[in-house]
Write an enzyme that holds these catalytic residues in place. Structure first.
Site, PDB file in Angstrom:
ATOM      1  N   ASP A  65       0.865  -1.175   0.000  1.00  0.00           N
ATOM      2  CA  ASP A  65       0.000   0.000   0.000  1.00  0.00           C
ATOM      3  C   ASP A  65       0.901   1.224   0.000  1.00  0.00           C
ATOM      4  O   ASP A  65       2.115   1.127   0.213  1.00  0.00           O
ATOM      5  CB  ASP A  65      -0.914  -0.004   1.227  1.00  0.00           C
ATOM      6  CG  ASP A  65      -1.861   1.196   1.258  1.00  0.00           C
ATOM      7  OD1 ASP A  65      -2.501   1.468   0.223  1.00  0.00           O
ATOM      8  OD2 ASP A  65      -1.937   1.874   2.286  1.00  0.00           O
ATOM      9  N   SER A  66       0.282   2.390  -0.182  1.00  0.00           N
ATOM     10  CA  SER A  66       1.043   3.637  -0.165  1.00  0.00           C
ATOM     11  C   SER A  66       1.563   3.974   1.223  1.00  0.00           C
ATOM     12  O   SER A  66       2.487   4.776   1.358  1.00  0.00           O
ATOM     13  CB  SER A  66       0.173   4.787  -0.678  1.00  0.00           C
ATOM     14  OG  SER A  66      -0.962   4.945   0.148  1.00  0.00           O
TER      15      SER A  66
ATOM     16  N   GLY B  60      -2.993   9.057  -3.860  1.00  0.00           N
ATOM     17  CA  GLY B  60      -4.273   9.422  -4.462  1.00  0.00           C
ATOM     18  C   GLY B  60      -4.271  10.574  -5.442  1.00  0.00           C
ATOM     19  O   GLY B  60      -5.101  10.620  -6.330  1.00  0.00           O
TER      20      GLY B  60
ATOM     21  N   CYS C 258      -4.299  -1.361  -1.911  1.00  0.00           N
ATOM     22  CA  CYS C 258      -4.350   0.067  -2.200  1.00  0.00           C
ATOM     23  C   CYS C 258      -5.418   0.277  -3.261  1.00  0.00           C
ATOM     24  O   CYS C 258      -5.286  -0.243  -4.384  1.00  0.00           O
ATOM     25  CB  CYS C 258      -2.990   0.557  -2.707  1.00  0.00           C
ATOM     26  SG  CYS C 258      -2.960   2.282  -3.242  1.00  0.00           S
TER      27      CYS C 258
ATOM     28  N   GLU D 153      -3.264   8.888   8.308  1.00  0.00           N
ATOM     29  CA  GLU D 153      -1.827   8.645   8.498  1.00  0.00           C
ATOM     30  C   GLU D 153      -1.281   9.431   9.695  1.00  0.00           C
ATOM     31  O   GLU D 153      -0.270   9.050  10.283  1.00  0.00           O
ATOM     32  CB  GLU D 153      -1.058   9.034   7.230  1.00  0.00           C
ATOM     33  CG  GLU D 153      -1.309   8.135   6.041  1.00  0.00           C
ATOM     34  CD  GLU D 153      -0.413   6.907   6.008  1.00  0.00           C
ATOM     35  OE1 GLU D 153       0.689   6.957   6.579  1.00  0.00           O
ATOM     36  OE2 GLU D 153      -0.839   5.888   5.417  1.00  0.00           O
TER      37      GLU D 153
ATOM     38  N   CYS E  99     -10.906   2.864  -0.306  1.00  0.00           N
ATOM     39  CA  CYS E  99      -9.491   3.034   0.037  1.00  0.00           C
ATOM     40  C   CYS E  99      -9.270   2.285   1.342  1.00  0.00           C
ATOM     41  O   CYS E  99     -10.097   2.378   2.259  1.00  0.00           O
ATOM     42  CB  CYS E  99      -9.160   4.515   0.199  1.00  0.00           C
ATOM     43  SG  CYS E  99      -7.521   4.848   0.885  1.00  0.00           S
TER      44      CYS E  99
ATOM     45  N   HIS F 255      -7.410   2.819   3.735  1.00  0.00           N
ATOM     46  CA  HIS F 255      -7.283   3.664   4.925  1.00  0.00           C
ATOM     47  C   HIS F 255      -8.644   3.894   5.610  1.00  0.00           C
ATOM     48  O   HIS F 255      -8.704   4.116   6.821  1.00  0.00           O
ATOM     49  CB  HIS F 255      -6.710   5.038   4.561  1.00  0.00           C
ATOM     50  CG  HIS F 255      -5.243   5.062   4.310  1.00  0.00           C
ATOM     51  ND1 HIS F 255      -4.665   4.500   3.195  1.00  0.00           N
ATOM     52  CD2 HIS F 255      -4.221   5.596   5.032  1.00  0.00           C
ATOM     53  CE1 HIS F 255      -3.356   4.694   3.238  1.00  0.00           C
ATOM     54  NE2 HIS F 255      -3.061   5.353   4.342  1.00  0.00           N
TER      55      HIS F 255
END
Length: 271
Positions: free
Chosen positions: A10-11, A43, A73, A152, A186, A188
């Site tokens: 993932d990012s 993104g 992701c 994050e 997403c 997240h």
């Protein structure tokens, strides 16, 4: 039986929601996780840049003897999955199709909302997949570009005025459309489930991309006779491209448990 590990990338930290689901659904499997924390968020990047990053992420993971890869992701899944699958000779699972299938199973009024990064919404991948699976579905997409950096930075709790204000701004117009199902496009976003649920209300079902990709991987492993020995105890090795100490601080929140060991920093640009 195949005891080789599964790669997950993932990012940044969001893919840990997929790791959590994989640990619950496939506890015997060994996982190698890479979070591209030096270049998060993905993104807002161009499709060309995203493919470059995704190829580097895959090349790093393939430095291990893997049997499969999960693209945890949504942005990469919507922009680069087909290319990565064509370029690699092992199963690669994205989040789009399994998530769309689940959303169509639970919707009652055929009105499905999608929240995701700007790149994912621009790609139209979720919309195209939903319409391929059910041409009668009504789809409302909404980019939520501030969610990833806020997650994050640990802004995920009820009572946090910043994330609650942003969530209301993004989601109240979506709720007004009458959707009864919302795809969290997403990985997240499941960390914001309580906040998103508070805005959307109990009548809207939330569908998590990371969890559905874990079920899809289980199906593919079984079909290909790639499942690990059920007597084996799986685990996760963590790699990041920047500041492992920051990753470690918040990773336990994503996973719902303390890390048994730290993350190792790697130079992703060399791949």
């Amino acid at each position: 039986m195949d005891n080789r590990p599964i790669g997950v990338f993932d990012s940044g930290l969001g893919g840990l929601t997929a790791v959590k689901a994989l640990r619950q659904i496939l506890p015997e499997e060994k996982l190698i996780y890479f979070g591209d924390t030096a270049r998060v968020p993905y993104g807002g990047r161009s499709k060309e840049t995203l493919l470059k990053y995704a190829r580097q992420d895959v090349r790093f993971l393939r430095s291990f003897d893997l049997k499969a890869i999960v693209i945890a992701c949504g942005t990469v899944s919507t922009t680069s999955l087909d290319t990565l699958q064509a370029e690699n000779d092992l199963p690669i699972v994205g989040v789009v199709e399994p998530t769309c299938r689940r959303a169509l199973l639970v919707t009652k009024n055929k009105k499905v909302g999608i929240i995701a990064t700007l790149a994912s919404i621009r790609s139209g991948a979720y919309e195209a997949m939903l319409r391929r699976l059910d041409p009668a579905v009504e789809i409302i997409g909404k980019p939520c570009p501030l969610f990833v950096p806020l997650v994050e930075n640990g802004r995920i709790s009820r009572g946090d005025v910043v994330i609650e204000t942003v969530a209301r701004e993004y989601l109240e117009p979506l709720k007004a459309t009458g959707v009864d199902t919302l795809i969290l496009g997403c990985t997240h976003y499941p960390l914001l489930t309580e906040i998103i649920g508070d805005v959307m209300g109990p009548e809207v079902t939330l569908v998590s991309a990371g969890e559905e990709s874990a079920f899809e991987l289980k199906r593919l492993l079984k079909a290909g006779s790639l499942r690990a020995d059920e007597g084996q105890t799986g685990g996760v090795d963590f790699y990041v491209s920047d500041r492992p100490e920051d990753f470690e601080k918040i990773a336990s929140v994503f996973l719902g448990t303390e890390l048994s060991h730290g993350a190792e920093r790697i130079n992703i640009e060399q791949y």
